[in-house]
Design a protein around this motif. Structure first.
Motif, PDB file in Angstrom:
ATOM      1  N   THR A  79      90.016  24.730   2.013  1.00  0.00           N
ATOM      2  CA  THR A  79      88.923  24.175   2.821  1.00  0.00           C
ATOM      3  C   THR A  79      87.983  23.364   1.943  1.00  0.00           C
ATOM      4  OG1 THR A  79      89.053  25.932   4.464  1.00  0.00           O
ATOM      5  CG2 THR A  79      86.944  24.767   4.288  1.00  0.00           C
ATOM      6  N   HIS A 109      87.257  19.143   1.765  1.00  0.00           N
ATOM      7  CA  HIS A 109      85.956  18.464   1.708  1.00  0.00           C
ATOM      8  C   HIS A 109      85.903  17.499   0.525  1.00  0.00           C
ATOM      9  CE1 HIS A 109      83.554  20.326   4.890  1.00  0.00           C
ATOM     10  NE2 HIS A 109      84.328  21.378   4.699  1.00  0.00           N
ATOM     11  N   GLN A 153      87.639  14.327   1.422  1.00  0.00           N
ATOM     12  CA  GLN A 153      86.793  13.560   2.335  1.00  0.00           C
ATOM     13  C   GLN A 153      85.812  12.721   1.536  1.00  0.00           C
ATOM     14  OE1 GLN A 153      85.156  16.736   4.915  1.00  0.00           O
ATOM     15  NE2 GLN A 153      85.958  15.503   6.615  1.00  0.00           N
ATOM     16  N   LYS A 154      85.184  13.339   0.546  1.00  0.00           N
ATOM     17  CA  LYS A 154      84.193  12.648  -0.267  1.00  0.00           C
ATOM     18  C   LYS A 154      84.824  11.591  -1.168  1.00  0.00           C
ATOM     19  CE  LYS A 154      80.646  16.226  -0.684  1.00  0.00           C
ATOM     20  NZ  LYS A 154      81.152  17.153   0.322  1.00  0.00           N
ATOM     21  N   GLY A 196      86.567  11.516   6.462  1.00  0.00           N
ATOM     22  CA  GLY A 196      85.446  11.600   5.533  1.00  0.00           C
ATOM     23  C   GLY A 196      84.863  10.247   5.197  1.00  0.00           C
ATOM     24  N   GLU A 205      84.147  20.144  -6.138  1.00  0.00           N
ATOM     25  CA  GLU A 205      84.721  20.753  -4.935  1.00  0.00           C
ATOM     26  C   GLU A 205      86.240  20.830  -5.033  1.00  0.00           C
ATOM     27  OE1 GLU A 205      83.418  18.606  -1.475  1.00  0.00           O
ATOM     28  OE2 GLU A 205      81.483  19.628  -1.450  1.00  0.00           O
ATOM     29  N   THR A 230      78.220  27.235   5.040  1.00  0.00           N
ATOM     30  CA  THR A 230      78.223  27.109   3.575  1.00  0.00           C
ATOM     31  C   THR A 230      77.936  28.460   2.922  1.00  0.00           C
ATOM     32  OG1 THR A 230      75.946  26.295   3.755  1.00  0.00           O
ATOM     33  CG2 THR A 230      77.667  24.647   3.444  1.00  0.00           C
TER      34      THR A 230
END
Length: 169
Positions: A15, A19, A22-23, A30, A59, A106
């Motif tokens: 997960t 993310h 995406q960044k 993203g 991440e 979070t």
């Protein structure tokens, strides 16, 4: 227990890695580096492009390492660090619940990583293959402390007054 830890590590780790892409790459809808840098600038992080890349790399690295059960307390520390920064810089002012943009998600992800730091990654892990037994109270406390200090240093580097975000974001 080992299968349960594997499931927890893989779901939480991948997960966080999702993310990351995406960044960094704009995958899964993203924003990519440009959009993430813009968000970082709005949140007061300078220089925004470097901060976007660093956030994505931490991440991705922490997520993949946690999923693999590799250097687990360090992976958990990185995971906790980015969740701490996200909670303080984005979600805390919006309250607890996710439907309001709050920090429950979070917090849950960070707590899952912390739990793995305390329990260890289990027998189905890279750490077990390498003969590393880095688990227990001291490793969990170390992961928490490193994560909070790392996130705190990141937060201290924020500009004093973040750029106001446009309404609707």
């Amino acid at each position: 227990m080992d299968l349960g830890l594997l499931i927890l590590r893989v779901v939480f780790g991948l997960t966080l890695a999702a993310h990351s892409v995406q960044k960094l790459l704009g995958w899964f809808g993203g924003p990519g580096i440009a959009g993430t840098a813009q968000m970082m600038e709005q949140l007061g992080f300078r220089p925004p492009r470097l901060q976007a890349v660093m956030a994505g790399l931490v991440e991705g690295g922490a997520g993949l390492a946690l999923a693999a059960g590799l250097l687990t307390p360090l992976a958990a520390a990185g995971f906790i660090s980015v969740m701490f920064v996200a909670i303080v810089s984005v979600h805390l002012p919006k309250g607890f619940f996710i439907q309001n943009g709050g920090f429950e998600y979070t917090l849950a992800l960070g707590a899952g990583a912390l739990a793995v730091a305390f329990t260890g990654p289990g027998a189905i892990s890279a750490d077990a293959l390498l003969g590393l037994d880095w688990s227990g109270p001291s490793w969990g406390v170390a992961a928490l402390a490193i994560g909070l200090v790392g996130g705190g240093v990141q937060l201290m580097g924020r500009g004093r007054s973040p750029v106001p975000q446009a309404s609707g974001h």
